[in-house]
Design a protein around this motif. Sequence first.
Motif, short mmCIF file in Angstrom:
data_model
loop_
_atom_site.label_atom_id
_atom_site.label_comp_id
_atom_site.label_asym_id
_atom_site.label_seq_id
_atom_site.Cartn_x
_atom_site.Cartn_y
_atom_site.Cartn_z
N PRO A 260 0.71 -1.07 0.15
CA PRO A 260 0.08 0.04 -0.29
C PRO A 260 0.75 1.77 0.11
O PRO A 260 2.02 0.88 -0.01
CB PRO A 260 -0.78 -0.36 1.75
CG PRO A 260 0.33 -0.86 2.19
CD PRO A 260 1.25 -1.73 1.26
N TYR A 261 0.33 2.76 -0.13
CA TYR A 261 1.17 3.62 -0.24
C TYR A 261 0.15 4.48 1.54
O TYR A 261 -0.56 4.38 1.77
CB TYR A 261 0.52 4.76 -1.08
CG TYR A 261 0.90 4.19 -2.66
CD1 TYR A 261 2.19 4.51 -2.76
CD2 TYR A 261 -0.28 3.57 -3.51
CE1 TYR A 261 2.20 3.75 -3.93
CE2 TYR A 261 0.71 2.38 -4.37
CZ TYR A 261 1.66 3.37 -4.94
OH TYR A 261 1.76 2.23 -5.98
N VAL A 262 1.17 5.04 2.20
CA VAL A 262 0.71 5.04 3.60
C VAL A 262 0.35 6.02 3.06
O VAL A 262 0.86 6.60 2.24
CB VAL A 262 2.42 5.11 4.45
CG1 VAL A 262 2.92 4.13 4.38
CG2 VAL A 262 3.45 6.09 3.94
N GLU B 133 -8.99 3.63 1.68
CA GLU B 133 -10.63 2.63 0.79
C GLU B 133 -10.76 2.06 0.03
O GLU B 133 -10.58 1.10 -0.05
CB GLU B 133 -11.15 3.16 1.57
CG GLU B 133 -12.04 4.13 2.94
CD GLU B 133 -12.20 2.48 3.57
OE1 GLU B 133 -13.15 1.40 3.28
OE2 GLU B 133 -12.17 2.84 4.93
N GLY B 134 -9.69 3.11 -1.04
CA GLY B 134 -10.32 2.96 -2.38
C GLY B 134 -8.93 1.76 -2.75
O GLY B 134 -9.16 0.15 -3.27
N PHE B 135 -7.62 1.89 -3.28
CA PHE B 135 -6.65 1.28 -3.08
C PHE B 135 -6.70 -0.04 -2.15
O PHE B 135 -6.05 -1.21 -2.58
CB PHE B 135 -5.38 1.89 -3.37
CG PHE B 135 -4.39 1.33 -3.56
CD1 PHE B 135 -4.50 0.45 -4.96
CD2 PHE B 135 -3.15 1.32 -3.01
CE1 PHE B 135 -3.35 -0.11 -5.53
CE2 PHE B 135 -2.02 0.60 -3.58
CZ PHE B 135 -1.78 0.25 -4.66
N GLY B 136 -5.98 0.63 -0.99
CA GLY B 136 -5.42 -0.51 -0.37
C GLY B 136 -6.47 -1.69 0.55
O GLY B 136 -6.84 -2.51 0.10
N ARG B 137 -7.80 -0.95 0.75
CA ARG B 137 -8.80 -2.52 0.46
C ARG B 137 -9.59 -2.68 -0.24
O ARG B 137 -9.93 -4.25 -0.75
CB ARG B 137 -9.88 -2.01 1.72
CG ARG B 137 -9.51 -1.66 3.20
CD ARG B 137 -10.70 -1.58 4.46
NE ARG B 137 -9.90 -1.12 5.55
CZ ARG B 137 -10.15 -0.49 6.64
NH1 ARG B 137 -10.24 0.89 5.90
NH2 ARG B 137 -9.57 0.48 7.77
N GLY B 138 -9.97 -1.63 -0.87
CA GLY B 138 -10.87 -2.41 -2.48
C GLY B 138 -10.28 -2.65 -4.08
O GLY B 138 -10.46 -3.69 -4.21
#
Length: 300
Positions: A174-176, A230-235
């Motif tokens: 992920p990106y922090v 939400e969008g990148f990390g989880r989605g």
Amino acid sequence: MSNMSWVTSWEKWREAMGPRGSRQRARVMDYLKSHPAILYWGDSWFSTPLYLNLARQSCLRINGMGMIVGKPGAEAAELFGKDDVKRMVARLKASPFDLLCLSAGGNDCLDDRLAQVFQRWQGRGVARISAAEAYQRLSDSGAFARVHAAFAGLLDALAPLRQERPALRVVGHPYVPIHRIGVAADLTVPNIGLIAWLKDDVGPWMWNRMQWVLADKAEGKRFADLILVEGFGRGVLQKLAGEYPGFFSVVDFAGVTGIDQDSFWNDEIHPTEQGFLQLSRPFNQHLRDQLPAAKRAAVG
């Protein structure tokens, strides 16, 4: 060797491996029985030259062989295009990589992509909206779905190779959450290394577009957090980990401290070399866990 030797061209990689059947190839293969071979493929967090980014900081903590390729600023679909994936699968098949590390997706939600989604707002005095509304508009535009599709296309293309080499693993990160909203790059050698002499795109890459859409930088921070968490990390990433269990996994940066300090960041979206050093510790811990047991001691 005290740390990983890495190259950034396939010609140099082939030279390091040696021809099939050669004494050099035999020595390399013997070395790799207890040391990893890792391919890093991605955007600026991996591929910015003359800069100790995440991939290079990772390499410095590993005894093994590494290959770093990619393109700073590239979107996921550009990095993982059909022809690029076909070439990379062939190269992975021809080389004994244990891990494929991927860095992509952040640029799909920045700059020109944001300008397209929020075109109606750009410098036109349209009523501003909340971070949540802006995030929903970006999500509805298909931005995260496109990133997911790019990753999934690569992972699907690797399926035959996975059958041949069941120990092969793919790792995403992920990106922090970003902190310095609207801040351009500080182009000094102490801050980002020798790339400071060559870099011409200094950002910011998010706030330059969203300043017309959101009320203030606090809303910009909330918008960025929604994108990254939400969008990148989880989605995208966590969804892929669930779809490709035992093959694709995600690094956890949740325990990294100092990301809310200005000193961690070079600009709006890129850590300093010291920031990347901090991220390399949990990154490498995750790589260690994904490697065969005989190779884990080589990762620091």
